[in-house]
Design an enzyme around this catalytic site. Structure first.
Site, short mmCIF file in Angstrom:
data_model
loop_
_atom_site.label_atom_id
_atom_site.label_comp_id
_atom_site.label_asym_id
_atom_site.label_seq_id
_atom_site.Cartn_x
_atom_site.Cartn_y
_atom_site.Cartn_z
N GLU A 1 0.80 -1.23 0.00
CA GLU A 1 0.00 0.00 0.00
C GLU A 1 0.83 1.29 0.00
O GLU A 1 0.50 2.24 0.70
CB GLU A 1 -0.95 -0.01 1.21
CG GLU A 1 -1.92 -1.17 1.15
CD GLU A 1 -2.77 -1.34 2.43
OE1 GLU A 1 -3.92 -1.71 2.29
OE2 GLU A 1 -2.25 -1.10 3.54
C1 TNX Z 1 -4.46 -4.16 4.79
S1 TNX Z 1 -2.82 -6.42 4.35
C2 TNX Z 1 -3.19 -3.90 5.29
C3 TNX Z 1 -3.03 -3.45 6.67
C4 TNX Z 1 -4.34 -3.28 7.36
C5 TNX Z 1 -5.26 -4.42 6.99
C6 TNX Z 1 -6.56 -4.39 7.71
C7 TNX Z 1 -1.72 -5.42 4.29
C8 TNX Z 1 -0.43 -5.90 3.86
N1 TNX Z 1 -2.01 -4.17 4.62
O1 TNX Z 1 -2.29 -2.25 6.69
O2 TNX Z 1 -4.12 -3.27 8.72
O3 TNX Z 1 -5.50 -4.38 5.61
O4 TNX Z 1 -7.31 -5.54 7.46
#
Ligand code: TNX
Length: 603
Positions: A378
């Site tokens: 992300e």
């Molecule tokens: C996605 S999964 C994220 C996290 C969040 C999560 C909540 C991932 C690698 N990143 O930053 O905490 O969703 O479900």
């Protein structure tokens, strides 16, 4: 969401989806002269034996509940995760007696396993269970742990034989003995989970088990960044992983809301970056000694810690401490919300690579395990080519430290690095970019968010958690196959599974446990058991017998309506248990001896 659920106390029948603690399944030996049967003397008697009136009341509740609980004999096949091969022998149960001895091969790691076994059995049995190390252990009259050199058992397999004469666990390694001990533990009555002696027939079902794991990587992740959890909470989570033969603890140590590990060369990361958390929750961080204590405690339980420093995104907390790393060079104020994808360290600034080299260097020096997790998820604001070049450079930094890199599957487009692992967390089962990275040599850890994300709600009325990847009750966590989950990825490329627990909405140890149980055992079974044993009806029936174990150990869990728990929770009055997040509350890592956890409910 940023709010915590209300923690309610209730004595009503427990609906699915609330935190519960069922009573223990076995009576505690209560001397009537100490229980207050005769009224006033109870307090004095309680003080005389060092137990509070509250503790005595709880013990009495447990005893009463145990009298209501049906006695169910444990069968050799009741183990979770399901063993590879089971041959019950109904004629050959073994009764553990007070003069039993634990004999173990003369090898320090094996002796350590024997010590753990004794420590598991002594509190509830009250037996002395001395450990003797002999070069050739014999099974007669006790429990023998034998490094037998059987190559077919592999690095983690074991063989368990229970006869009327005793118990023998044989393995090629201390790890194998360790897993055999976890199986043995589950074959004793749930009362073995008591922290103090109870009256019980310590009968073990007869027969043989041959067992080896399907995958070498069987993990869980704890996000200590969104909410901080003290060392003792983490140690207790490690105990939970160990029960189900998991061998990796991935610690998500850094994120936008908090930086949780002291870095000597960049001290403000922890002191400034670790000050906050989601919402109004207290912050905190591990000193390097704290972290080493976690790593050593895990290693002692055959669990490798995988530290994650999330880069280049999810770095807002680092930027609050060192504004020079921010794209605009200005330190932002702390962030306590739950959005993702807005922060990044500046890939165009050479100081960023000094920071990465220093941080990963210090973490590597504290971490005996092979892997460094660099996050990579992300980073929405970093252009694709810049992102790939950044990841490639960080991969080289990890390689120079002599470690293997792990990243979330978003790092797939970056060039291959030797032995790199991608952690899949998508929900579609189809991602050509990840499949292509596998063709270039990457291997996968599977954490599909719609099956393995333990921060998802069980049901619409679950008081905490997300639902962006769907609702995940036990069957949804259990019913998928890691080997065939991703299109275009061959079974050989899958190294194992991991169940992540993100903690935006999880604020206490009780809530951690509620989200782990009973889904963690489901993911553990996918990681350990041969596919030929995969069967939902079998799994839920075996799992049901674990409810009383968790309750006895004071572990909160979700009483999923999908599981035929052996008895309804007997109402027990509770007091509110405060969150331990951010506070170094000392709580026994091996038992729930403080009494039942609070319930969270919507009631
Ligand atoms: C996605 S999964 C994220 C996290 C969040 C999560 C909540 C991932 C690698 N990143 O930053 O905490 O969703 O479900």
């Amino acid at each position: 969401m940023t709010t915590s659920p209300s923690i309610a106390t209730t004595t009503a029948n427990t609906p699915p989806g609330v935190l519960v603690s069922a009573p223990t399944a076995a009576p505690e030996p209560l001397d009537p002269s100490r229980t207050g049967d005769s009224g006033a003397p109870a307090d004095a008697a309680a003080q005389a034996v060092g137990r509070t009136a509250g503790e005595l009341a709880r013990a009495a509740e447990r005893t009463a509940a145990a009298l209501l609980a049906p006695a169910t004999a444990i069968r050799l096949g009741d183990v979770v995760p399901a063993p590879e091969r089971i041959e019950p022998d109904a004629t050959a149960g073994y009764l553990l007696a007070d003069d039993a001895v634990i004999r173990v091969s003369a090898d320090p790691a094996a002796v350590a396993v024997a010590g753990h076994l004794a420590a598991l059995l002594r509190p509830a049995t009250g037996y002395p269970l001395p450990v003797t190390d002999t070069a050739t252990p014999v099974p007669a009259g006790g429990i023998a742990l034998e490094l037998s050199g059987e190559a077919t058992l592999g690095a983690e397999g074991y063989r368990l034989d229970i006869t009327t004469d005793g118990v023998r666990i044989a393995a090629g390694t201390a790890a194998g003995l360790w897993y055999g001990v976890q199986t043995l533990r589950q074959l004793l009555p749930p009362a073995v989970e008591n922290a103090t002696p109870v009256t019980e027939r310590w009968m073990l079902p007869g027969g043989s088990i041959l067992d080896r794991p399907r995958y070498p990587h069987r993990g869980a992740m704890l996000d200590v960044a969104r909410h901080f959890f003290g060392v003792t909470d983490v140690l207790r989570v490690i105990d939970h992983l160990a029960r189900y033969k998991l061998n990796r603890l991935h610690l998500h140590l850094t994120d936008d809301q908090g930086w949780r590990i002291a870095i000597d060369s960049w001290p403000r990361l922890a002191t400034t970056g670790g000050a906050g958390a989601v919402g109004d929750a207290p912050g905190g961080y591990y000193t390097q000694a704290d972290y080493q204590r976690i790593v050593a405690y895990a290693a002692d339980r055959h669990i490798t810690v995988i530290p994650e420093i999330d880069l280049p995104g999810h770095t807002h907390a680092a930027l609050t401490a060192y504004g020079e790393l921010a794209p605009d060079g200005v330190a932002p104020p702390p962030y306590t919300g739950t959005d993702v994808g807005f922060s990044y360290v500046d890939p165009a600034n050479e100081r960023t690579y000094d920071f990465v080299t220093d941080v990963l260097g210090e973490i590597a020096a504290l971490t005996p395990g092979r892997w460094l997790h660099i996050g990579g998820d992300e980073a929405f604001k970093v252009p694709a080519e810049v992102y790939a070049a950044f990841v490639e450079r960080v991969q080289r930094i990890v390689a120079a430290l002599g470690r293997d890199v792990i990243g979330w599957h978003q790092i797939a487009p970056a060039a291959h690095a030797d032995r790199r692992l991608l952690q899949w967390w998508g929900t579609t089962g189809d991602d050509p970019v990840t499949a292509e990275a596998v063709r270039r040599g990457a291997r996968l850890i599977l954490s599909p968010a719609n099956h393995a994300y333990l921060d998802m709600r069980y049901a619409p009325d679950t008081p905490i958690g997300h639902d962006w990847a769907g609702l995940i009750d036990v069957r949804q966590a259990y019913d998928w196959d890691p080997a065939s989950h991703l299109v275009g990825v061959p079974a050989e490329a899958v190294l194992g599974v991991e169940a992540p627990l993100w903690t935006e909405s999880v604020t206490s140890l009780t809530e951690i446990e509620f989200m782990l149980f009973p889904r963690l055992p489901a993911i553990a079974e996918l990681g350990w058991s041969p596919r030929s044993t995969h069967d939902w009806e079998s799994f839920r029936a075996r799992l049901a017998g674990h409810g009383p174990r968790w309750a006895t150990a004071g572990i909160a869990y979700h009483r999923s309506p999908e599981v035929p728990w052996p008895q309804p929770a007997t109402p027990v009055p509770h007091s509110r248990q405060p969150s331990t997040s951010g506070h170094p509350v000392e709580r026994s890592p091996v038992s729930g001896a403080e009494g039942p956890p609070a319930r969270a409910g919507t009631a």
